[in-house]
Design a protein around this motif. Structure first.
Motif, PDB file in Angstrom:
ATOM      1  N   ALA A  55       0.849  -1.192   0.000  1.00 11.81           N
ATOM      2  CA  ALA A  55       0.000   0.000   0.000  1.00 11.81           C
ATOM      3  C   ALA A  55       0.884   1.241   0.000  1.00 11.81           C
ATOM      4  O   ALA A  55       1.807   1.354   0.806  1.00 11.81           O
ATOM      5  N   ARG A  56       0.596   2.143  -0.919  1.00 17.23           N
ATOM      6  CA  ARG A  56       1.241   3.457  -0.951  1.00 17.23           C
ATOM      7  C   ARG A  56       0.312   4.439  -0.243  1.00 17.23           C
ATOM      8  O   ARG A  56      -0.861   4.559  -0.611  1.00 17.23           O
ATOM      9  N   THR A  57       0.809   5.144   0.747  1.00 16.88           N
ATOM     10  CA  THR A  57      -0.066   6.039   1.493  1.00 16.88           C
ATOM     11  C   THR A  57       0.686   7.285   1.934  1.00 16.88           C
ATOM     12  O   THR A  57       1.889   7.244   2.196  1.00 16.88           O
ATOM     13  N   GLY A  58      -0.034   8.401   1.985  1.00 18.58           N
ATOM     14  CA  GLY A  58       0.562   9.664   2.385  1.00 18.58           C
ATOM     15  C   GLY A  58      -0.416  10.796   2.161  1.00 18.58           C
ATOM     16  O   GLY A  58      -1.596  10.583   1.838  1.00 18.58           O
ATOM     17  N   LEU A  59       0.061  12.013   2.329  1.00 22.38           N
ATOM     18  CA  LEU A  59      -0.757  13.204   2.157  1.00 22.38           C
ATOM     19  C   LEU A  59      -0.537  13.806   0.774  1.00 22.38           C
ATOM     20  O   LEU A  59       0.571  13.755   0.229  1.00 22.38           O
ATOM     21  N   PHE A  60      -1.593  14.387   0.204  1.00 23.13           N
ATOM     22  CA  PHE A  60      -1.449  15.210  -0.994  1.00 23.13           C
ATOM     23  C   PHE A  60      -0.906  16.563  -0.536  1.00 23.13           C
ATOM     24  O   PHE A  60      -1.646  17.527  -0.361  1.00 23.13           O
ATOM     25  N   PHE A  61       0.397  16.624  -0.336  1.00 23.21           N
ATOM     26  CA  PHE A  61       0.998  17.831   0.229  1.00 23.21           C
ATOM     27  C   PHE A  61       0.935  19.014  -0.727  1.00 23.21           C
ATOM     28  O   PHE A  61       1.090  20.167  -0.311  1.00 23.21           O
ATOM     29  N   ASP A  62       0.700  18.739  -2.019  1.00 25.74           N
ATOM     30  CA  ASP A  62       0.629  19.810  -3.003  1.00 25.74           C
ATOM     31  C   ASP A  62      -0.807  20.225  -3.307  1.00 25.74           C
ATOM     32  O   ASP A  62      -1.057  20.956  -4.256  1.00 25.74           O
ATOM     33  N   SER A  63      -1.760  19.781  -2.488  1.00 28.29           N
ATOM     34  CA  SER A  63      -3.143  20.207  -2.664  1.00 28.29           C
ATOM     35  C   SER A  63      -3.382  21.495  -1.886  1.00 28.29           C
ATOM     36  O   SER A  63      -2.923  21.635  -0.748  1.00 28.29           O
ATOM     37  N   PRO A  64      -4.112  22.462  -2.478  1.00 28.32           N
ATOM     38  CA  PRO A  64      -4.407  23.698  -1.747  1.00 28.32           C
ATOM     39  C   PRO A  64      -5.362  23.481  -0.583  1.00 28.32           C
ATOM     40  O   PRO A  64      -5.479  24.333   0.288  1.00 28.32           O
ATOM     41  N   GLU A  65      -6.047  22.337  -0.579  1.00 26.49           N
ATOM     42  CA  GLU A  65      -6.973  22.026   0.508  1.00 26.49           C
ATOM     43  C   GLU A  65      -6.312  21.036   1.463  1.00 26.49           C
ATOM     44  O   GLU A  65      -6.048  19.888   1.091  1.00 26.49           O
ATOM     45  N   PRO A  66      -6.011  21.430   2.682  1.00 25.50           N
ATOM     46  CA  PRO A  66      -5.336  20.518   3.612  1.00 25.50           C
ATOM     47  C   PRO A  66      -6.231  19.355   4.019  1.00 25.50           C
ATOM     48  O   PRO A  66      -7.456  19.425   3.934  1.00 25.50           O
ATOM     49  N   GLY A  67      -5.586  18.289   4.454  1.00 26.54           N
ATOM     50  CA  GLY A  67      -6.326  17.143   4.958  1.00 26.54           C
ATOM     51  C   GLY A  67      -6.651  16.088   3.933  1.00 26.54           C
ATOM     52  O   GLY A  67      -7.319  15.099   4.259  1.00 26.54           O
ATOM     53  N   LYS A  68      -6.212  16.241   2.697  1.00 24.66           N
ATOM     54  CA  LYS A  68      -6.470  15.233   1.669  1.00 24.66           C
ATOM     55  C   LYS A  68      -5.302  14.239   1.629  1.00 24.66           C
ATOM     56  O   LYS A  68      -4.144  14.629   1.669  1.00 24.66           O
ATOM     57  N   ALA A  69      -5.652  12.966   1.554  1.00 25.13           N
ATOM     58  CA  ALA A  69      -4.649  11.917   1.623  1.00 25.13           C
ATOM     59  C   ALA A  69      -4.997  10.804   0.645  1.00 25.13           C
ATOM     60  O   ALA A  69      -6.075  10.799   0.036  1.00 25.13           O
TER      61      ALA A  69
END
Length: 311
Positions: free
Chosen positions: A69-83
């Motif tokens: 499983a690959r897992t992490g945060l979408f750190f480049d999304s303008p909306e925080p909290g997306k993973a």
């Protein structure tokens, strides 16, 4: 009474070539339309941006790797909290709890980071979407994997006046113009999660230095010294080619440049010994789907981007 073998979930040992090779083989069996190598998995685990909090989890049964499983945060999304959490279970090991164990471990990791929305991909294969649905994941957007036999390609045509074709390798001394092209084109790429351009240094680490990027097969259209269209290629050393991104700047669209650079890249791939090509498109990306139909790409599989709100 039948005893069920417990699933063990752990992080990939990125400094262990045998562990990376087993994880790569499992992922290749689960999703043969995507290119993966042990070197790529080890590199992702070691070099992903710190802001992503990336983990590559491995599921073991009876001491053998059967899922990742690959897992992490979408750190480049303008909306925080997306993973994200993308699961891959070997077809021979489904139904034994590996996927559920990986998902639970990934969701626990993401919840600890404050994630609110978790996205995953589920193949439209008659059971994966339902499996995700039972765990709270709602299908939102469809994408398509396509395959092309490189034995038959459309003939190449000459570039329009003023357009020069180069390879990405020609920009090795200064890849910043490619970064600027990639950042501009990516803004228009359809998808469920909005993304923003990342800083140049992060782009170098995440894309330019990524194992599998074949700079000699990736083609750039240049107008007056400025890159205006490109087609990036990835290869796995097994005769397989994957389109990573193809596109043109807005003011240069409608001139056939995306088709031109991709055609050149595919011809170079065939000359280099590749025998089959894969690509993936959002189902709503009509222009790129039309380009790929023109090349002769046929359907390989569909998948859904699904989301669960952690609450």
């Amino acid at each position: 009474m039948t005893q069920t073998t417990p699933v063990r979930v752990r992080d990939l040992r990125h400094d262990d070539p045998e562990d990376a090779a087993a994880a790569a083989e499992t992922r290749r069996a689960a999703l043969p339309f995507m290119l993966v190598t042990p070197e790529l998995l080890a590199w992702e685990a070691e070099h992903s941006p710190a802001e992503a909090h990336y983990r590559l989890l491995v599921a073991e049964l009876d001491g053998a790797v059967v899922g990742t499983a690959r897992t992490g945060l979408f750190f480049d999304s303008p909306e925080p909290g997306k993973a994200y959490c993308n699961l891959y279970v070997h077809p021979d090991a489904t139904g034994r709890g590996a996927g559920s164990a990986l998902l639970a471990a990934a969701e626990g990791h993401l919840a600890g980071l404050g994630a609110r929305s978790v996205y995953t991909w589920a193949l439209d294969d008659g059971h994966s979407v339902a499996w995700a649905g039972r765990r709270g994941y709602e299908p939102r957007r469809k994408a398509r994997f396509l395959r092309l036999d490189l034995a038959v390609l459309p003939p190449e045509t000459a570039p329009p006046a003023g357009i020069e074709l180069r390879t990405v390798a020609d920009f090795a001394a200064d890849p910043r113009p490619l970064y600027e092209l990639d950042a501009a084109v990516s803004l228009d790429e359809p998808g469920e999660v909005e993304r923003e351009p990342i800083p140049y240094e992060d782009w170098l680490a995440a894309h330019w230095e990524r194992p599998g990027l074949d700079r000699d097969l990736s083609v750039v259209a240049v107008d007056g010294g400025t890159p205006v269209a490109f087609s990036l290629a990835r290869t796995d050393g097994r005769g397989r080619y994957m389109s990573a991104m193809t596109g043109a700047l807005r003011d240069w669209r409608g001139r056939g440049l995306a088709r031109l650079v991709k055609n050149r890249s595919l011809h170079l791939a065939r000359e280099a010994g590749c025998v089959e090509a894969f690509t993936g498109n959002d189902a709503g990306n009509g222009p790129m789907l039309a380009v790929n139909r023109w090349f002769g790409y046929g359907p390989a599989a569909d998948e859904w981007h699904c989301v669960r709100e952690l609450g």
